[in-house]
Design a protein around this motif. Structure first.
Motif, PDB file in Angstrom:
ATOM      1  N   ASN A  91       0.833  -1.205   0.000  1.00 32.84           N
ATOM      2  CA  ASN A  91       0.000   0.000   0.000  1.00 32.84           C
ATOM      3  C   ASN A  91       0.870   1.259   0.000  1.00 32.84           C
ATOM      4  O   ASN A  91       1.962   1.267   0.574  1.00 32.84           O
ATOM      5  CB  ASN A  91      -0.913  -0.018   1.227  1.00 32.84           C
ATOM      6  CG  ASN A  91      -2.047   0.982   1.095  1.00 32.84           C
ATOM      7  OD1 ASN A  91      -2.327   1.456  -0.015  1.00 32.84           O
ATOM      8  ND2 ASN A  91      -2.676   1.306   2.199  1.00 32.84           N
ATOM      9  N   ALA A  92       0.387   2.311  -0.637  1.00 34.70           N
ATOM     10  CA  ALA A  92       1.112   3.592  -0.597  1.00 34.70           C
ATOM     11  C   ALA A  92       1.088   4.114   0.842  1.00 34.70           C
ATOM     12  O   ALA A  92       0.081   3.984   1.536  1.00 34.70           O
ATOM     13  CB  ALA A  92       0.436   4.588  -1.530  1.00 34.70           C
ATOM     14  N   GLN A  93       2.199   4.676   1.270  1.00 38.08           N
ATOM     15  CA  GLN A  93       2.267   5.145   2.664  1.00 38.08           C
ATOM     16  C   GLN A  93       2.324   6.671   2.708  1.00 38.08           C
ATOM     17  O   GLN A  93       2.935   7.289   1.843  1.00 38.08           O
ATOM     18  CB  GLN A  93       3.534   4.576   3.321  1.00 38.08           C
ATOM     19  CG  GLN A  93       3.576   3.061   3.266  1.00 38.08           C
ATOM     20  CD  GLN A  93       4.927   2.511   3.711  1.00 38.08           C
ATOM     21  OE1 GLN A  93       5.492   2.983   4.691  1.00 38.08           O
ATOM     22  NE2 GLN A  93       5.444   1.540   2.987  1.00 38.08           N
ATOM     23  N   GLN A  94       1.697   7.244   3.714  1.00 39.59           N
ATOM     24  CA  GLN A  94       1.777   8.696   3.920  1.00 39.59           C
ATOM     25  C   GLN A  94       3.103   8.970   4.618  1.00 39.59           C
ATOM     26  O   GLN A  94       3.333   8.488   5.727  1.00 39.59           O
ATOM     27  CB  GLN A  94       0.642   9.158   4.841  1.00 39.59           C
ATOM     28  CG  GLN A  94      -0.757   8.974   4.251  1.00 39.59           C
ATOM     29  CD  GLN A  94      -1.038   9.962   3.140  1.00 39.59           C
ATOM     30  OE1 GLN A  94      -0.542  11.079   3.160  1.00 39.59           O
ATOM     31  NE2 GLN A  94      -1.811   9.538   2.150  1.00 39.59           N
ATOM     32  N   VAL A  95       3.984   9.719   3.989  1.00 36.56           N
ATOM     33  CA  VAL A  95       5.312   9.954   4.565  1.00 36.56           C
ATOM     34  C   VAL A  95       5.602  11.461   4.524  1.00 36.56           C
ATOM     35  O   VAL A  95       5.281  12.136   3.534  1.00 36.56           O
ATOM     36  CB  VAL A  95       6.396   9.171   3.779  1.00 36.56           C
ATOM     37  CG1 VAL A  95       7.779   9.461   4.308  1.00 36.56           C
ATOM     38  CG2 VAL A  95       6.118   7.675   3.822  1.00 36.56           C
ATOM     39  N   ALA A 114      12.681  10.968   6.548  1.00 38.55           N
ATOM     40  CA  ALA A 114      11.438  10.179   6.653  1.00 38.55           C
ATOM     41  C   ALA A 114      11.374   9.138   5.529  1.00 38.55           C
ATOM     42  O   ALA A 114      10.995   7.991   5.754  1.00 38.55           O
ATOM     43  CB  ALA A 114      10.232  11.107   6.588  1.00 38.55           C
ATOM     44  N   VAL A 115      11.792   9.539   4.306  1.00 38.94           N
ATOM     45  CA  VAL A 115      11.745   8.586   3.189  1.00 38.94           C
ATOM     46  C   VAL A 115      12.759   7.462   3.427  1.00 38.94           C
ATOM     47  O   VAL A 115      12.449   6.276   3.231  1.00 38.94           O
ATOM     48  CB  VAL A 115      12.014   9.295   1.832  1.00 38.94           C
ATOM     49  CG1 VAL A 115      12.107   8.283   0.705  1.00 38.94           C
ATOM     50  CG2 VAL A 115      10.914  10.313   1.540  1.00 38.94           C
ATOM     51  N   LEU A 116      13.973   7.836   3.903  1.00 44.80           N
ATOM     52  CA  LEU A 116      14.983   6.798   4.156  1.00 44.80           C
ATOM     53  C   LEU A 116      14.536   5.863   5.291  1.00 44.80           C
ATOM     54  O   LEU A 116      14.773   4.658   5.236  1.00 44.80           O
ATOM     55  CB  LEU A 116      16.338   7.430   4.473  1.00 44.80           C
ATOM     56  CG  LEU A 116      17.007   8.116   3.271  1.00 44.80           C
ATOM     57  CD1 LEU A 116      18.343   8.748   3.676  1.00 44.80           C
ATOM     58  CD2 LEU A 116      17.215   7.145   2.110  1.00 44.80           C
ATOM     59  N   ALA A 117      13.880   6.418   6.280  1.00 48.41           N
ATOM     60  CA  ALA A 117      13.392   5.586   7.384  1.00 48.41           C
ATOM     61  C   ALA A 117      12.357   4.586   6.874  1.00 48.41           C
ATOM     62  O   ALA A 117      12.315   3.431   7.304  1.00 48.41           O
ATOM     63  CB  ALA A 117      12.779   6.469   8.474  1.00 48.41           C
ATOM     64  N   GLY A 154      12.570   0.495   7.098  1.00 47.06           N
ATOM     65  CA  GLY A 154      11.458  -0.315   7.607  1.00 47.06           C
ATOM     66  C   GLY A 154      11.144  -1.455   6.662  1.00 47.06           C
ATOM     67  O   GLY A 154      10.826  -2.562   7.070  1.00 47.06           O
ATOM     68  N   GLN A 155      11.252  -1.205   5.342  1.00 49.62           N
ATOM     69  CA  GLN A 155      10.954  -2.246   4.332  1.00 49.62           C
ATOM     70  C   GLN A 155      12.024  -3.307   4.317  1.00 49.62           C
ATOM     71  O   GLN A 155      11.737  -4.470   4.075  1.00 49.62           O
ATOM     72  CB  GLN A 155      10.874  -1.605   2.937  1.00 49.62           C
ATOM     73  CG  GLN A 155       9.670  -0.748   2.728  1.00 49.62           C
ATOM     74  CD  GLN A 155       8.378  -1.564   2.786  1.00 49.62           C
ATOM     75  OE1 GLN A 155       8.320  -2.651   2.257  1.00 49.62           O
ATOM     76  NE2 GLN A 155       7.385  -1.050   3.495  1.00 49.62           N
TER      77      GLN A 155
END
Ligand code: F0G
Length: 451
Positions: free
Chosen positions: A431-435, A441-444, A448-449
């Motif tokens: 699913n697309a995530q709100q970041v 934030a994008v690197l985090a 997580g992935q």
């Protein structure tokens, strides 16, 4: 020059008529069954019209580098095997066919089959296999002087018909079930200028109404009851055989809705075999959705000799068909090639669709029944690890984006439908995530992935 060498043979009683004698509903006046196109000149082993296998293989390959309009079509490139027009110059083409055959390495590994391929008919001009049939039948309509064409559709036929009708300058009428088709397909029909009627009926209801309408008005029926549609739809069989250097794969797996496509592909391979272009036929299996499985029931109850219509229900809306017109033809194809007919659940379809997506191809839900069906056949031991298998992917993933998004959001299936497949389904969700709009934030999110 008259390029036309065909006549029509009733699939039920064997009655033969000329193309011009066909009734508007394409049903036999004697027994009510459907017709099949046949080419009498091929019967005589040394007859002047019987194609020469070696010469044809060479000619068809040469045409791949030709810039002639007809040669650039993956249907009309094989025109010697579909001489249905008085003049091939009347063909209406969008350069359909010549679709890719992809290896599926991940699915092959998971299933323990080396030679697993997808013939992606969703890569056609309007995004589905219907284009190959439409170029053939709509060209006949144009040649015979019709001004109006029409179809009942779960979406793809209407998109294809509308495009080809627009190219030919013909008017077209589309009957679709109210609220039960993917928006992408409806948008295509509108874009290409069709007159679209959404009826408070299912596909089967739309088709039976249209069958009556064409008896009242000079409108040419373009559903797959029209035998010329199947002449175009048989050509992917030629492409598949050609791609394997005229050694056919062991097994071809096809989705089943109105059952025209499986019938057409069976006819294509049968003709290649009868004309000596290939040494054998592949097994052809047909897969339906569990909620729209009249042919599967027919095989279970009476070995495919009689069919009881069902009230169809599936999210794979393209194959939401309860009373398939070409069931007798498809049943004969399955029997004569030693294939199987089985059904798959909504969760199995959703999972298989995500897996085709993960191969970088994508397809619409109806196409994914092929991979879901293959998994079942492997589990049952019906297909060996050394066999070459081709899945026929019938529609492009962009056709039904709502389905894909609902799957990845996790809102597609009910809990009770997922039973037994929960973790596999969950593992495919992206699913697309709100970041937050920041590097960290994008690197985090990536971190997580990875874990
Ligand atoms: N896959 C897709 C994507 C389809 O659109 C269809 C049929 C099928 C499979 C089944 O093929 O009917 O020859 O057995 N779609 C039709 C339509 C009915 O109106 O577009 P089939």
């Amino acid at each position: 020059m008259n390029d036309n060498l065909h006549r029509l043979r009733c699939f039920g009683c064997g009655a033969r008529i000329s193309g011009a004698e066909a009734r508007p509903d394409f049903r036999c006046a004697v027994c009510g069954d459907l017709f099949e196109v046949e080419y009498p000149g091929w019967d005589h082993r040394r007859g002047p019209d019987r194609p020469n296998p070696g010469a044809l293989k060479w000619l068809w390959r040469e045409r791949r580098s030709s810039s002639e309009m007809l040669d650039r079509s993956g249907v009309w490139r094989f025109r010697e095997l579909l001489p249905i027009l008085d003049n091939f110059g009347n063909a209406v083409t969008l350069f359909e066919g010549n679709t890719p055959l992809y290896h599926l390495p991940r699915a092959a590994k998971a299933l323990g089959i080396d030679q697993l391929y997808a013939k992606h008919q969703g890569m056609n001009p309007t995004g589905s296999f219907k284009d190959t049939g439409m170029t053939a039948a709509l060209s006949v309509a144009k040649e015979r002087g019709f001004e109006w064409v029409a179809c009942a559709s779960t979406g793809n036929t209407s998109a294809a018909m509308a495009a080809y009708a627009a190219r030919a300058g013909l008017r077209c009428l589309v009957l679709i079930p109210d609220g039960k088709i993917a928006w992408g397909k409806l948008a295509q029909a509108m874009d290409y200028g069709a007159i679209t009627c959404q009826l408070k009926a299912d596909f089967d209801g739309c088709l039976s109404l249209l069958t009556e309408i064409v008896k009242e008005a000079p409108i040419y029926l373009l559903n797959s009851v029209n035998p010329y549609r199947l002449e175009g739809q048989k050509t992917p069989a030629f492409e598949i055989a050609e791609a394997f250097d005229w050694n056919v794969p062991d097994h071809l797996i096809v989705p089943g809705g109105n059952l025209g496509n499986s019938s057409a592909l069976g006819k294509g391979f049968r003709e290649l075999h009868e004309l000596g272009l290939v040494a054998r036929m592949p097994r052809i299996s047909v897969i339906q959705a569990e909620g729209a499985n009249p042919l599967v029931r027919s095989f279970a109850e009476n070995d495919g000799t009689a069919l009881e219509p069902v009230h169809a229900q599936t999210r794979a809306t393209a194959i939401r068909i309860g009373n398939p017109a070409s069931w007798r033809k498809a049943s004969q194809v399955i029997h004569s090639t030693g294939g199987w007919c089985l059904d798959v659940t909504e969760a199995e379809i959703a999972l298989a669709k995500a897996e085709v997506g993960a191969e970088g191809l994508g397809c619409e839900p109806a196409s994914a029944v092929t991979l879901a069906g293959l998994k079942k056949l492997r589990k049952q031991g019906a297909i060996g690890s050394g066999e070459t298998v081709v899945l026929l992917l019938t529609g492009n993933t962009l056709k039904d984006a709502d389905y894909t998004i609902d799957f990845h959001k996790g809102t597609l299936l009910k809990d009770e439908e997922k039973v037994g497949l929960e973790s596999e389904l969950e593992g495919m969700r992206r699913n697309a995530q709100q970041v937050e709009a920041s590097i960290s934030a994008v690197l985090a999110t990536l971190k997580g992935q990875a874990s």
